[in-house]
Design a protein around this motif. Structure first.
Motif, mmCIF file in Angstrom:
data_model
loop_
_atom_site.group_PDB
_atom_site.id
_atom_site.type_symbol
_atom_site.label_atom_id
_atom_site.label_comp_id
_atom_site.label_asym_id
_atom_site.label_seq_id
_atom_site.Cartn_x
_atom_site.Cartn_y
_atom_site.Cartn_z
ATOM 1 N N ASP A 504 0.818 -1.220 0.000
ATOM 2 C CA ASP A 504 0.000 0.000 0.000
ATOM 3 C C ASP A 504 0.845 1.260 0.000
ATOM 4 N N THR A 505 2.182 1.097 0.051
ATOM 5 C CA THR A 505 3.092 2.241 0.051
ATOM 6 C C THR A 505 4.273 1.951 -0.863
ATOM 7 N N VAL A 506 4.583 2.895 -1.748
ATOM 8 C CA VAL A 506 5.732 2.752 -2.640
ATOM 9 C C VAL A 506 6.735 3.845 -2.305
ATOM 10 N N GLN A 681 6.644 0.958 8.257
ATOM 11 C CA GLN A 681 6.230 -0.417 8.563
ATOM 12 C C GLN A 681 5.645 -0.523 9.971
ATOM 13 N N SER A 682 6.183 0.272 10.897
ATOM 14 C CA SER A 682 5.653 0.250 12.266
ATOM 15 C C SER A 682 4.238 0.814 12.334
ATOM 16 N N GLN A 683 3.867 1.613 11.302
ATOM 17 C CA GLN A 683 2.512 2.175 11.206
ATOM 18 C C GLN A 683 1.557 1.222 10.479
ATOM 19 N N GLY A 684 2.052 0.015 10.184
ATOM 20 C CA GLY A 684 1.219 -0.978 9.519
ATOM 21 C C GLY A 684 1.270 -0.926 8.014
ATOM 22 N N LYS A 685 2.178 -0.123 7.455
ATOM 23 C CA LYS A 685 2.278 -0.007 6.003
ATOM 24 C C LYS A 685 3.092 -1.170 5.430
#
Length: 795
Positions: A504-506, A681-685
């Motif tokens: 969901d994140t690039v 990544q720690s934010q769930g991304k």
């Protein structure tokens, strides 16, 4: 044909020069000496009928045909022949890749021409695959003479050397065809007999005659059971020896159960026999596996056939200026080779002289030629379209890019995504469940006294065989990887496809990823009292040792030697010039503070210092790739876009102002890039990182999926999960789209497989499904799954 076109190849004739010969009783015009020589060779060998049989013109012949014939002598080298010539006792055999075939008449011409040559025992041409199998006597004729004969009639032949996948496929295909052919023939015979008995087509026949038909059916079924069905028994034995069960276990039980019951009924002359169901079961199950085998090969062939691009010979330049023909495999690092127009580049290297356009489609999937000039990198197997190049070898043939791709593909297929692992695990439990259900079914129908309890149980075993479930994931993954490979996208691990669907994140590096990596100097500043020319020369000397794209903005005219050179990824470089140590790079790396920055009248992003003193500053800039904006617009639809760059914040803001980027951070060290990804990544991304440089290696390794873009450094490629062989950013949306398509196909396949088994089970358990119906249903289920997966190749 028109008198203005060549009778041989159909191209326009030269009005100033006339080349003609008599063919089929008429004078025919040719366009060049090459076509004339080929036509005369065909006529002199009495093969004029070729021109009547053909449906397409031949390819234009080689004007320098005599020079080409001399070069073919390299194929007589025993060392070279060890790789692709097979010893058949008194004869030798080779498989050739043929160039120039346009229609079936070409195959006829080649076979007729070669069969007339003394020493050639057999010639078999496969027009569709453009290959020929030639068997000859080495004591009578040499391989180079065979290739010369081909060349004289207008065709080029070269050894086809497939890798182990291709060779393994051919062996397996031969066994499959034998077993499938036997099962098919016997199934037809047995079904004719048994169908006639079931539907009473033979009228009121005596018991002895019926038993005779049973014995005939048993005799015809036995080789099918013992030979054609052996594939399943071996699989079952392997599974049981490994203390597990697979789909071959219920298949084996069903086959031998039905076969033994049929033998018992035939011997005791009582009860039913289902020999036709056994034969049909084995035939249809083999057919579904053969189709799956073919679809795998169709997908793998895109990668496997890259081996045919590996060149055989090379033109080597010696130190004394002489030119020799040698084997490409004999070239060593730092050797110098000459590539002429139209030739295949024999090895990986860099250009030292010459300009040419090179066809790299076999690697990247892009058919537009790439211009090569001094310092450009070239790869073995690509084709020099025009111009000539002098190339210094950087990798031996064993380590060439095309061989690296083969190894990476093999490595990727060895890794299983979670979907495949879950399917395998589910299949094992499902098989155990099927066996328990079959046992309970037999117990129930036996308990209530049903005489068909055994046949109902057999129907359960056959109908619920989870073959389709086992094929669901691997067939889709194989086709997906083949499709990506054709587009110039190389997966290093197959499970990356599954992870891409969760992205969901690039996150993107700027230099060399969003930009072309072709820096130019916009402005420069020198400290007061500094010799600007000498300082510029020092800066150029330092940058000449760097692999960073920024180095291209500085002069190639090096006048100073550099020693004690070191690189700090994401920071800069340092080295000793004329006994003085210099640092060159970012403000942080060079220790340039904000007050010093304010006194510089340019937007500098590269600094030169010595002993902590700032002596020069440079503003270098880059330009966006042509497809950057369209790529980011496609990615922004479903993803958060983040730019992480080591360049100044001002430059990053200027560059991304017109782009659909959510966050743009500049002035980051490799450690800070790594920290930013970890924060996301720690934010769930779920983060996909794109980069190309040495400084990107840590962040690439930390991302959920890492993509090395374009001409990435070896360090970046090592850390990446996906490598873009081409230079197109639009490959990334294509990669993500294929990943989602693959997930959809896997879900469809698994859904169909599970639904089929759920629906069919009640019918089988209740006794409404006869064994032959179960056979047809199970086989159709597997064929549907394989066919659905192969649709990925056409999308």
């Amino acid at each position: 044909m028109s008198e203005t076109t060549c009778y041989h190849c159909g191209l326009p004739n030269d009005d100033d020069k006339r080349f003609e010969t008599v063919i089929l009783g008429q004078t025919r015009q040719m366009c060049c000496p090459g076509c004339l020589a080929v036509a005369e060779a065909i006529v002199s060998n009495g093969l004029e009928d070729y021109y009547q049989f053909r449906t397409e013109p031949a390819q234009k012949s080689d004007d320098s045909i005599l020079d080409t014939l001399d070069r073919l002598k390299v194929f007589d080298d025993p060392t070279l022949q060890d790789e692709f010539v097979f010893d058949e006792g008194k004869h030798k055999q080779i498989q050739l890749t043929l160039e120039g075939i346009t229609c079936a008449a070409c195959g006829w011409l080649i076979e007729k021409q070669l069969s007339k040559v003394d020493g050639i025992k057999q010639v078999a041409v496969n027009v569709q695959e453009r290959r020929a199998l030639v068997t000859w006597s080495a004591s009578v004729i040499k391989l180079s003479q065979i290739l010369s004969t081909l060349k004289r009639i207008g065709y080029s032949g070269s050894p086809f050397h497939p890798d182990e996948h291709e060779a393994s496929y051919k062996r397996e295909e031969k066994v499959f065809i034998k077993k499938l052919g036997l099962a098919g023939i016997m199934t037809m015979q047995v079904m004719m007999l048994m169908t006639g008995l079931y539907f009473d087509w033979f009228g009121a026949i005596e018991l002895e005659t019926r038993q005779y038909f049973y014995w005939v059916a048993l005799t015809l079924s036995t080789p099918v059971v013992l030979y054609s069905g052996s594939t399943f028994y071996l699989g079952a034995l392997k599974a049981i020896s490994a203390k597990t069960v697979n789909m071959d276990v219920p298949v084996t039980i069903a086959i031998f159960g039905t076969y033994i019951a049929g033998i018992r009924s035939t011997l005791l002359e009582q009860g039913e026999v289902y020999f036709e169901s056994i034969c049909m079961f084995i035939f249809l199950l083999l057919l579904s596996r053969f189709l799956e085998h073919r679809s795998r090969h169709r997908a793998a062939q895109i990668s496997a056939n890259m081996m045919q691009y590996i060149p055989v010979s090379a033109t080597k330049l010696e130190i004394d200026g002489s030119v020799i023909e040698c084997l490409a495999k004999q070239l060593s690092k730092d050797d110098v080779v000459l590539i002429k127009p139209g030739e295949t580049i024999p090895i990986d290297g860099y250009v030292t002289d010459g300009n040419a356009s090179v066809d790299e489609s076999m690697l990247t999937g892009e058919f537009n030629p790439v211009m090569k000039h001094e310092k450009s990198t070239v790869y073995g197997g690509t084709i020099c379209k025009d111009g000539s190049l002098t190339v210094v070898v950087t990798n031996t043939l064993k380590n060439a890019l095309v061989n690296q791709i083969m190894r990476l593909q093999a490595s990727a297929m060895a890794s299983k995504p979670k979907a495949a692992q879950l399917a395998d695990e589910f299949s094992r439990y499902f098989v155990v469940s099927v066996l328990l259900i079959a046992l309970l079914t037999y117990g129930f129908w036996t308990y209530i006294g049903n005489a068909d309890a055994f046949w109902i149980t057999i129907s359960v075993l056959v109908a619920t065989c989870p073959c389709a479930l086992g094929l669901a994931t691997p067939s889709a993954l194989t086709c997906a990887m083949a499709k990506l490979n054709k587009q110039g996208i190389l997966l290093k691990r197959a499970d990356a496809l599954e992870q891409i669907t969760t992205i969901d994140t690039v996150a993107l590096d700027k230099t060399g990823t969003l930009t072309q990596g072709k820096f130019s100097l916009r402005h420069s500043w020198y400290a007061q009292g500094v010799d600007s020319q000498r300082t510029w020369e020092i800066a150029s000397a330092l940058e000449s040792r760097s692999e960073h794209p920024i180095a291209h903005a500085f002069s190639d005219d090096i006048k100073h030697k550099v020693s004690q050179f070191t690189v700090t990824p994401g920071g800069g470089i340092s080295g000793e010039v004329n006994g003085v140590t210099f640092e060159m790079g970012s403000a942080v790396f060079c220790g340039v503070n904000s007050s010093s920055n304010e006194s510089i009248p340019i937007a500098a992003n590269v600094y030169l210092t010595t002993k902590g003193k700032l002596v020069a500053a440079f503003e270098v800039s880059d330009t966006l790739r042509e497809d950057t904006k369209s790529t980011l617009e496609a990615l922004a639809i479903t993803n958060l876009l983040v730019v992480l760059s080591g360049d100044t914040q001002q430059n990053v803001d200027d560059l991304t102002a017109s782009l659909p980027v959510s966050v743009a951070l500049g002035g980051l060290t490799p450690e800070q890039k790594y920290a930013e990804v970890k924060t996301l990544q720690s934010q769930g991304k779920k983060v996909l990182m794109m980069g190309d440089g040495i400084n990107d290696a840590p962040v690439l390794a930390s991302a959920d999926v890492a993509v090395a873009v374009g001409n990435a450094t070896d360090v970046a490629k090592t850390a990446a999960d996906v490598i873009l062989l081409g230079d197109q950013l639009l490959s990334v949306p294509a990669l993500i789209d294929t990943a989602h398509q693959t997930r959809k196909k896997i879900r469809q396949n698994i859904g169909w497989s599970v639904l089929y088994n759920i629906v069919i089970l009640p019918f089988a358990v209740s006794g409404l499904l006869s064994p032959w119906m179960a056979v047809v249903g199970m086989s159709l289920s597997s064929i549907i799954v394989v066919t659905n997966s192969t649709r990925l190749l056409s999308k």
